[in-house]
Design a protein around this motif. Structure first.
Motif, PDB file in Angstrom:
ATOM      1  N   LEU A   1       0.835  -1.203   0.000  1.00  0.00           N
ATOM      2  CA  LEU A   1       0.000   0.000   0.000  1.00  0.00           C
ATOM      3  C   LEU A   1       0.873   1.258   0.000  1.00  0.00           C
ATOM      4  O   LEU A   1       0.541   2.261  -0.637  1.00  0.00           O
ATOM      5  CB  LEU A   1      -0.935  -0.015   1.211  1.00  0.00           C
TER       6      LEU A   1
ATOM      7  N   GLN B   1       2.295   1.631  -3.422  1.00  0.00           N
ATOM      8  CA  GLN B   1       1.269   2.048  -4.374  1.00  0.00           C
ATOM      9  C   GLN B   1       1.208   3.561  -4.514  1.00  0.00           C
ATOM     10  O   GLN B   1       0.788   4.079  -5.543  1.00  0.00           O
ATOM     11  CB  GLN B   1      -0.081   1.504  -3.906  1.00  0.00           C
ATOM     12  N   LYS B   2       1.607   4.265  -3.462  1.00  0.00           N
ATOM     13  CA  LYS B   2       1.540   5.729  -3.513  1.00  0.00           C
ATOM     14  C   LYS B   2       2.754   6.329  -4.225  1.00  0.00           C
ATOM     15  O   LYS B   2       2.813   7.544  -4.408  1.00  0.00           O
ATOM     16  CB  LYS B   2       1.436   6.281  -2.096  1.00  0.00           C
ATOM     17  N   THR B   3       3.735   5.493  -4.604  1.00  0.00           N
ATOM     18  CA  THR B   3       4.883   6.032  -5.328  1.00  0.00           C
ATOM     19  C   THR B   3       4.556   6.096  -6.818  1.00  0.00           C
ATOM     20  O   THR B   3       3.662   5.401  -7.307  1.00  0.00           O
ATOM     21  CB  THR B   3       6.139   5.158  -5.123  1.00  0.00           C
ATOM     22  N   ASP B   4       5.304   6.944  -7.526  1.00  0.00           N
ATOM     23  CA  ASP B   4       5.013   7.170  -8.937  1.00  0.00           C
ATOM     24  C   ASP B   4       5.267   5.908  -9.764  1.00  0.00           C
ATOM     25  O   ASP B   4       6.213   5.171  -9.537  1.00  0.00           O
ATOM     26  CB  ASP B   4       5.893   8.315  -9.448  1.00  0.00           C
TER      27      ASP B   4
ATOM     28  N   PHE C   1       3.750   3.053 -10.052  1.00  0.00           N
ATOM     29  CA  PHE C   1       3.516   1.724  -9.499  1.00  0.00           C
ATOM     30  C   PHE C   1       2.194   1.219 -10.074  1.00  0.00           C
ATOM     31  O   PHE C   1       1.126   1.766  -9.798  1.00  0.00           O
ATOM     32  CB  PHE C   1       3.445   1.796  -7.971  1.00  0.00           C
ATOM     33  N   ASN C   2       2.277   0.165 -10.873  1.00  0.00           N
ATOM     34  CA  ASN C   2       1.060  -0.401 -11.465  1.00  0.00           C
ATOM     35  C   ASN C   2       0.415  -1.359 -10.484  1.00  0.00           C
ATOM     36  O   ASN C   2       1.100  -2.208  -9.898  1.00  0.00           O
ATOM     37  CB  ASN C   2       1.404  -1.137 -12.762  1.00  0.00           C
ATOM     38  N   TYR C   3      -0.883  -1.235 -10.335  1.00  0.00           N
ATOM     39  CA  TYR C   3      -1.552  -2.028  -9.298  1.00  0.00           C
ATOM     40  C   TYR C   3      -2.975  -2.376  -9.714  1.00  0.00           C
ATOM     41  O   TYR C   3      -3.676  -1.556 -10.298  1.00  0.00           O
ATOM     42  CB  TYR C   3      -1.588  -1.235  -7.987  1.00  0.00           C
ATOM     43  N   GLU C   4      -3.376  -3.601  -9.411  1.00  0.00           N
ATOM     44  CA  GLU C   4      -4.754  -4.015  -9.698  1.00  0.00           C
ATOM     45  C   GLU C   4      -5.235  -4.996  -8.643  1.00  0.00           C
ATOM     46  O   GLU C   4      -4.567  -5.987  -8.352  1.00  0.00           O
ATOM     47  CB  GLU C   4      -4.800  -4.695 -11.073  1.00  0.00           C
ATOM     48  N   GLN C   5      -6.382  -4.706  -8.063  1.00  0.00           N
ATOM     49  CA  GLN C   5      -7.061  -5.689  -7.211  1.00  0.00           C
ATOM     50  C   GLN C   5      -8.441  -5.914  -7.811  1.00  0.00           C
ATOM     51  O   GLN C   5      -9.200  -4.981  -8.020  1.00  0.00           O
ATOM     52  CB  GLN C   5      -7.144  -5.223  -5.746  1.00  0.00           C
TER      53      GLN C   5
END
Lengths: 449, 449
Positions: free
Chosen positions: A172, A175-178, A180-184
């Protein structure tokens, strides 16, 4: 020789424990922080599934730490799927060749064994009830919460290994860094654990060495054996609609539904209604993200990097395989963390993406296709092909489950090619005997010899 | 009559301001919380693009609050794309039919006008430098940070409208709730704003009423006119590789690169190297999530619900269209927030997904295809088809840009159908004149009449 780098492993679950053992073996001091109390000393619900399917990738990792024989003693081999239809009629599908099995093991029991091993290492320190609140990524400063004392404090490890699960707090923060690809992404289905106790004489009330499935098209129930003679059933069921967790509101409705849909097993579930309403309804999430590492200082692995749905029985196995791959890189690149982490994520990401997609697909197969005679016939034909062309053909399920190291992405690619071949071949086949028809044999000869 | 429900709008940007005006018009008291200082009273960089392309969906929303005429006075119509090739040769592509344009407007200027309107409403209270830290979703309790005083405090609005942008803190709190689907995905490209000042006499140094593109295959630069005679250029460029933001390390390298790749414009950019190294490199994210609402108490909208990349010029327009749709539902379902929010998200989600995908696709079109004579020929042919069959054919770009209300998802579906038709038709066409060939006309007659 002991190394000076301060390593912290966040999460004392299956992957966190195994990883800490590997790091200790490399000569590092390791601090393991686990949010929950020590499960060996408290009687807490795991909050996760009670039993797991261990297969070859998992066994391979357990062998390296010398506990595979001990675990095997308390594991139950499941040699085949047993499908229960609505009239109680059974059909069967072997998982692999003669003697091949996946193993039902207790999550808690396996975790305990790993914790014992970790605790026995002088260079591993276990810290329970210690929760990550936030990581300041630029400095690696971690704000922790001591859940027993209610106190916040900070630590600054040189390297953070985040094995803190599908809802990873380390992730988490990343995720706040530039960039960062993320999917839930969640399925529209939940799951509920129910139980079939042992018979009065302690024996299993269904075939012991099998994984049982009640495929019902849009939903299903499964059951895995436990060593105490009981089975743990899991109902995978829509959250909303009819029928669904929402639509079954009373004990009478639950009993009526089960008696109609799962008639052969309902009488074996004396606590059904109580469990249905008291046990939590779990959700089913797939997590994908990238990159998994930050500057050689943070690495995500296991569910924190790639949580998957349980339908291929590969969640723990994939997490253990992360450890296996990382172990090789630790040996190869001694302490060059940035190289180790970059190589690790590049090697692993396509494979964990593949198993994530396979796991979602396998839900459809389990809940729907295994009730289809044509599908089961195809599986029998595939088994014959494997026997005849063992070097050229292995069913997808076997490549995923009974290979200790074939990359998941390669298994998926092979499987897709084979599925296309089967689509063509099955046009010639109405019964098992058709396998011997000349045109079938010629097709195989041309494509596989 | 004033209503008692406590409404909070998080974010005093374009969407937050417009929404607060709509809510006030409905008789609600509205508190608007904005993280940054009042941009009318401070000289801060917007941290976002300097100018925006306003098109029909945006104008429609501005008309409802009576400021479209004022904004049009300071907006610059762009009637066509002007493509600059490597030898400075120009080619042209009109955006629509005669007189149709997209408009270059100043983000700051438009935001100021909306803030002035909001401030003039007695029922709207603007609170600047007030930042959301976290929302406790079960209770709607919001922990805020007063950035001027450095103080945390809490508020508990009845309803929270989250218009707090692509990195929404409200959404981050929702993300931690069960079954919240979420995806943030970055392009491997960044962007950098550069400038072409006005000529000594205050005039524009490139064609004023156009959007300029320097398409270069894997990357591109664009320029939009400002009312002071300057242009704002944006270089969309890979983060890594060769060439990339990483590979251009010195002033000499930047000058050399620009003189080779963008020769006709480099001389017009006196501050090029300084801007290249001092201006931030922005990243390009697409955000998708669902659900957008929680129990009639929280609603995400604008970039907080669906941030998109800028290549279709629809980010602000889509956010304004959110407000338009929500406005209709507010009137229809007076205060029944759960109904309003559920309907809103169901109606809007397929459309914002469609424009998100179109925006990513349009990057390829802008950086690569507009340099292809076949592509430009196809666009000319499409324009002829529109003229001949105005009821049966509208180019995709026009459906997205010059329709005030055609759902984006329908535009996308129509566009895909038309693209398939064009693929077949272009086989007959080598020049613009081929449009009149009998087989072309017969094909059109059969498919469109």
């Amino acid at each position: 020789m002991e190394k000076n780098t301060q390593l912290s492993v966040m999460g004392g679950g299956l992957v966190g424990c195994l990883l800490s053992l590997y790091l200790a073996k490399q000569g590092y001091r390791v601090d393991v922080y686990e949010r929950r109390p020590d499960l060996r000393r408290t009687d807490i619900p795991a909050g996760r599934s009670i039993n797991l399917a261990l297969s070859d990738r998992g066994w391979r990792a357990l062998e390296t730490i010398g506990i595979s024989e001990d675990i095997k003693k308390v594991a139950i081999p499941m040699y085949r799927r047993v499908m229960h239809d609505k009239s109680g009629h059974l059909s069967f599908q072997p998982y692999g060749q003669e003697g091949q099995a996946i193993y039902s093991v207790s999550r808690g029991g396996l975790n305990q064994a790993l914790l014992d091993l970790a605790e026995a290492q002088p260079t591993i320190s276990l810290h329970f009830q210690q929760q990550v609140l936030e990581v300041e990524v630029a400095s690696n400063k971690v704000t922790m919460l001591d859940n027993s004392a209610g106190q916040e404090y900070q630590i600054t490890p040189d390297v953070i290994f985040a094995a803190d699960g599908a809802f990873s707090m380390v992730r988490l923060s990343l995720q706040k860094t530039d960039r960062f690809n993320y999917e839930q992404s969640y399925l529209d289905y939940g799951y509920k654990e129910l139980s079939i106790p042992a018979a009065a004489d302690g024996s299993w009330q269904l075939e012991k060495n099998a994984l049982h499935i009640w495929p019902r098209g849009q939903y299903m129930m499964i059951a895995l054996p436990n060593i105490d003679g009981s089975f743990t059933c899991t109902l995978f069921f829509p959250f909303e609609g009819d029928p669904s967790f929402q639509s079954l509101k009373t004990e009478a409705q639950v009993h009526g539904f089960f008696q109609e849909i799962f008639p052969d097993v309902t009488a074996l579930m004396p606590e059904l209604a109580q469990e249905f309403f008291e046990n939590p309804t779990g959700s089913l999430v797939t997590v994908k993200c990238f990159p998994w590492s930050n500057a050689g200082k943070i690495l995500l692995l296991g569910d924190a990097a790639h949580a998957i749905v349980p339908f291929y029985g590969q969640g723990m196995n994939a997490g253990f395989e992360d450890c296996t791959v990382l172990r090789g890189l630790l040996e190869e690149h001694q302490g060059e963390w940035e190289t180790i982490f970059k190589t690790f994520q590049e090697v692993r990401k396509p494979n964990t993406d593949a198993i994530a997609d396979l796991a979602v697909y396998n839900f459809i197969e389990m809940r729907d296709k295994v009730a289809d005679p044509r599908f089961l016939l195809q599986k029998k034909i595939e088994s014959k092909i494997t026997a005849q062309y063992p070097d050229a053909w292995l069913p997808l399920y076997s490549m995923v489950t009974f290979s200790p190291d074939l990359p998941y992405s390669q298994a998926l690619a092979n499987g897709q090619r084979q599925e296309e071949m089967m689509r063509q071949l099955m046009e010639y086949i109405q019964t098992e005997e058709d396998y011997d028809r000349p045109e079938v044999q010629a097709f195989l000869q041309e494509n596989l010899a």
